[in-house]
Scaffold this active site. Structure first.
Site, PDB file in Angstrom:
ATOM      1  N   GLU A   1       0.844  -1.195   0.000  1.00 19.39           N
ATOM      2  CA  GLU A   1       0.000   0.000   0.000  1.00 19.39           C
ATOM      3  C   GLU A   1       0.878   1.242   0.000  1.00 19.39           C
ATOM      4  O   GLU A   1       1.552   1.554   0.986  1.00 19.39           O
ATOM      5  CB  GLU A   1      -0.927   0.016   1.231  1.00 19.39           C
ATOM      6  CG  GLU A   1      -1.816   1.251   1.205  1.00 19.39           C
ATOM      7  CD  GLU A   1      -2.827   1.320   2.336  1.00 19.39           C
ATOM      8  OE1 GLU A   1      -2.998   0.314   3.031  1.00 19.39           O
ATOM      9  OE2 GLU A   1      -3.434   2.387   2.507  1.00 19.39           O
TER      10      GLU A   1
ATOM     11  N   LYS B   1      -8.271 -14.979  16.391  1.00 21.55           N
ATOM     12  CA  LYS B   1      -8.507 -14.598  14.992  1.00 21.55           C
ATOM     13  C   LYS B   1      -9.959 -14.281  14.687  1.00 21.55           C
ATOM     14  O   LYS B   1     -10.416 -14.494  13.554  1.00 21.55           O
ATOM     15  CB  LYS B   1      -7.980 -15.692  14.037  1.00 21.55           C
ATOM     16  CG  LYS B   1      -6.505 -15.979  14.249  1.00 21.55           C
ATOM     17  CD  LYS B   1      -5.986 -17.161  13.475  1.00 21.55           C
ATOM     18  CE  LYS B   1      -4.539 -17.415  13.844  1.00 21.55           C
ATOM     19  NZ  LYS B   1      -3.967 -18.594  13.223  1.00 21.55           N
TER      20      LYS B   1
ATOM     21  N   ASP C   1       1.741 -14.209  12.911  1.00 22.58           N
ATOM     22  CA  ASP C   1       0.592 -14.813  12.222  1.00 22.58           C
ATOM     23  C   ASP C   1      -0.320 -13.677  11.730  1.00 22.58           C
ATOM     24  O   ASP C   1      -0.954 -13.008  12.546  1.00 22.58           O
ATOM     25  CB  ASP C   1      -0.153 -15.718  13.211  1.00 22.58           C
ATOM     26  CG  ASP C   1      -1.263 -16.517  12.535  1.00 22.58           C
ATOM     27  OD1 ASP C   1      -1.743 -16.071  11.463  1.00 22.58           O
ATOM     28  OD2 ASP C   1      -1.635 -17.569  13.072  1.00 22.58           O
TER      29      ASP C   1
ATOM     30  N   HIS D   1      -2.199  10.406  -1.449  1.00 22.08           N
ATOM     31  CA  HIS D   1      -2.459   9.106  -2.074  1.00 22.08           C
ATOM     32  C   HIS D   1      -2.288   9.185  -3.581  1.00 22.08           C
ATOM     33  O   HIS D   1      -1.809   8.237  -4.209  1.00 22.08           O
ATOM     34  CB  HIS D   1      -3.867   8.602  -1.709  1.00 22.08           C
ATOM     35  CG  HIS D   1      -3.854   7.732  -0.492  1.00 22.08           C
ATOM     36  ND1 HIS D   1      -3.735   6.373  -0.561  1.00 22.08           N
ATOM     37  CD2 HIS D   1      -3.889   8.051   0.820  1.00 22.08           C
ATOM     38  CE1 HIS D   1      -3.716   5.882   0.663  1.00 22.08           C
ATOM     39  NE2 HIS D   1      -3.815   6.881   1.523  1.00 22.08           N
TER      40      HIS D   1
END
Ligand code: ADP
Length: 564
Positions: free
Chosen positions: A243, A375, A451, A549
């Protein structure tokens, strides 16, 4: 039939192959013919039949009229030429196909593969015919010649005779196993996977720990933000991301923090959780176990049983919840420098085995009953914490807000209330009272071998902004109750990830003080989130978000050229 396959050329413009694929299709002698091969065959067969019939009729007439056979007219000469020419053509066409079918075992690799398509794997040792998609879009020729032995294994994998997952164990060579699996996949799917690298990775390092059935590895750029001045340390934070703007923005936040004297952090809790689900015949019996587990008098016994399986796992507490006759027992323990899921699970299993004696009617439904909660977005982590609970703060000076962040304190405070607090409340957020904590958490997690799925709860964060020092300076804090990180185990031991941990000075286990490396890593995550929150909220307050951006996140390259 075989000849037809030899002449098959992939239709122009088919996307799956591209130019590289067309280059690999072999040019055959028959390609030089002006007519399609079927028509050429027909013409020569007809020529052969007509010439032969004419000559036979002429010879019969000559025998009847006792004319010598060697006396020939122009028409007969033409017929003889036609007969010879068609005979040569037909013999070379069908004769070569026949000879090839007999001796093709000794043919070169590419011929062997192309022919095998039409014969359906007629070779005893050769690869079987690839799937129809491979036939249409992709010649099954290998990009580079494999050793004969590997060819046979690829063929067996494609045919389903050898399961792909046993290759590492059978061959004892992880790189070779990955190469063979990838080649089999290429033949099955007809997809080249050219952009997915195979070489340059240590496949042995992931065996049995990080990834099964490898066929390559994905490359990700790693940027660095910093120095992040945190608790007196100057840290350079590795971030793996695609990104645009993210690293630049975090870097700007780091600069603002550093020019204001740095940030400080505090780790409030450090404990990994696992909550098995157990069921009893009645809610009353489930409540009895709940009472037993939560009774402080029983804690020491439980801790001794729990702690048996690891030097680092130390039981901290047990919290229960009930749903009818189901009981969810949330065990929390310290795990040293490991993120700790394996460790806590082993301790939980010890306790369940122990409890079975006194509670024989306890039915263990699952070692994980989702009250853990791993998660998944869950209030229990937001309230009680999971992993490391960290608060990080800094006071940004008025002139730095103006000079570096190009805004003012009042606008920042106001925007934070309206966006991160009220806006998130309107959205019904669960731990999402921030601008983009998950951006930074995900980037650091990937760079340092955490993770990535634990980004869900690790990104829970409330960002607070206040005006201090008579309204001149800005107090900013991020409170993150469930940052789940480790510096040993899992992906942290892989070369690239380990190098990123080393950059932060937290590689591996901390021998003097087990757990301090992982806690420092959690503090770095919170510090980087603090920097990135500061920068993004400032950009939004100043109305710069879209411009930055457009500068960093929208490529001006001509992508059609890049693709070609
Ligand atoms: P996790 O529990 O996060 O899945 P693993 O069980 O894969 O982690 O890795 C932890 C392993 O590392 C354990 O075998 C543990 O004994 C070992 N270890 C060595 N030093 C440390 C340390 N300082 N902290 C935690 N674990 C350590």
């Amino acid at each position: 039939m075989a000849m037809e396959v030899r002449r098959r050329v992939p239709p122009r413009g088919r996307s799956s192959g591209g130019d590289g694929e067309r280059e690999r299709v072999r040019v055959q002698a028959g390609d030089a013919l002006p007519l399609p091969i079927r028509h050429t065959n027909l013409i020569f067969s007809a020529l052969f039949a007509v010439s032969l019939a004419y000559l036979m009729r002429r010879w019969r007439e000559k025998i009847r009229s006792s004319t010598p056979l060697h006396v020939v007219g122009l028409a007969e000469i033409v017929a003889i030429c036609g007969l010879v020419a068609s005979l040569i053509y037909l013999l070379s066409f069908f004769g070569i196909a026949f000879v090839q079918s007999v001796v093709s075992n000794s043919d070169d690799e590419e011929d062997f593969l192309i022919d095998s398509r039409s014969r359906g794997g007629a070779h005893a040792q050769g690869p079987p015919a690839p799937a129809p998609c491979a036939l249409l879009g992709n010649p099954a020729a290998a990009p580079e010649k494999m050793p004969e032995e590997d060819e046979e294994i690829v063929a067996a994998v494609v045919a389903g005779k050898i399961p792909s997952y046993v290759l590492e164990t059978r061959l004892g060579d992880c790189r070779r196993a990955a190469g063979i699996r990838r080649e089999a996949l290429r033949r099955i799917t007809g997809r080249e996977m050219d952009g997915l690298p195979l070489d340059g990775f240590d496949y042995a390092s992931i065996l049995g720990q990080c990834c099964e059935l490898p066929v390559g590895y994905v490359q990700l750029p790693v940027g660095v933000a910093g120095p992040l001045l945190l608790d007196g340390r100057r840290l350079y934070v590795p971030m793996a991301t695609t990104e645009g703007c993210l690293v630049a923005s975090t870097n700007r936040g780091c600069k603002a923090i550093a020019e204001s004297g740095g940030a400080s952090s505090v780790v409030l809790r450090d404990g990994m959780t696992r909550a098995p689900a157990v069921r009893f015949p009645s809610a009353r019996r489930a409540a009895e176990l709940k009472g037993f587990l939560e009774d402080p008098a029983n804690f020491d016994t439980l801790a001794v049983v729990f702690n048996r399986s690891s030097r680092f796992a130390r039981l901290q507490g047990v919290k229960c919840a009930m749903a009818g006759r189901n009981l969810y027992v949330r065990f929390c323990c310290s795990t040293g420098d490991a993120m700790g899921m394996n460790m806590v699970s082993k301790g939980v299993q010890n306790v369940l085995d122990y409890l079975q004696d006194d509670f024989p009617d306890m039915d263990v439904i699952s070692i994980s009953g989702n009250f853990c909660s791993d998660k998944k977005s869950a209030a229990v982590n937001w309230i009680d914490g999971r992993g490391k609970s960290v608060v990080c703060e800094a006071i940004i000076k008025e002139d730095v807000v103006k000079k570096v962040l190009k805004t003012n304190v009042q606008s920042l405070v106001e925007l934070n209330v309206i966006k991160n607090l009220a806006g998130s409340a309107v959205a019904g957020a669960l731990g999402g009272f921030n601008a983009h904590a998950s951006n930074i958490v995900a980037a650091i997690f990937i760079a340092t071998g955490q993770d990535p799925a634990q980004n869900v709860e690790s990104s829970q964060c409330i960002t607070m902004l206040e005006a201090v020092n008579d309204g001149k300076d800005l107090h900013i804090s991020v409170t993150m109750p469930s940052i789940e990180v480790g510096t040993v185990g899992g992906g942290t031991q892989l070369a690239s990830q380990s190098a990123c941990l080393d950059l932060l000075g937290v590689k591996g286990a901390n021998r003097e003080s087990p757990g301090s490396n992982a806690r420092l890593l959690a503090a770095v995550v919170a510090g980087a989130v603090l920097a990135a929150e500061l920068s993004l909220i400032s950009a939004q307050a100043a109305g710069h978000l879209v411009q930055s951006h457009m500068k960093y996140n929208r490529s001006s390259k001509d992508m059609s050229k890049a693709a070609s």
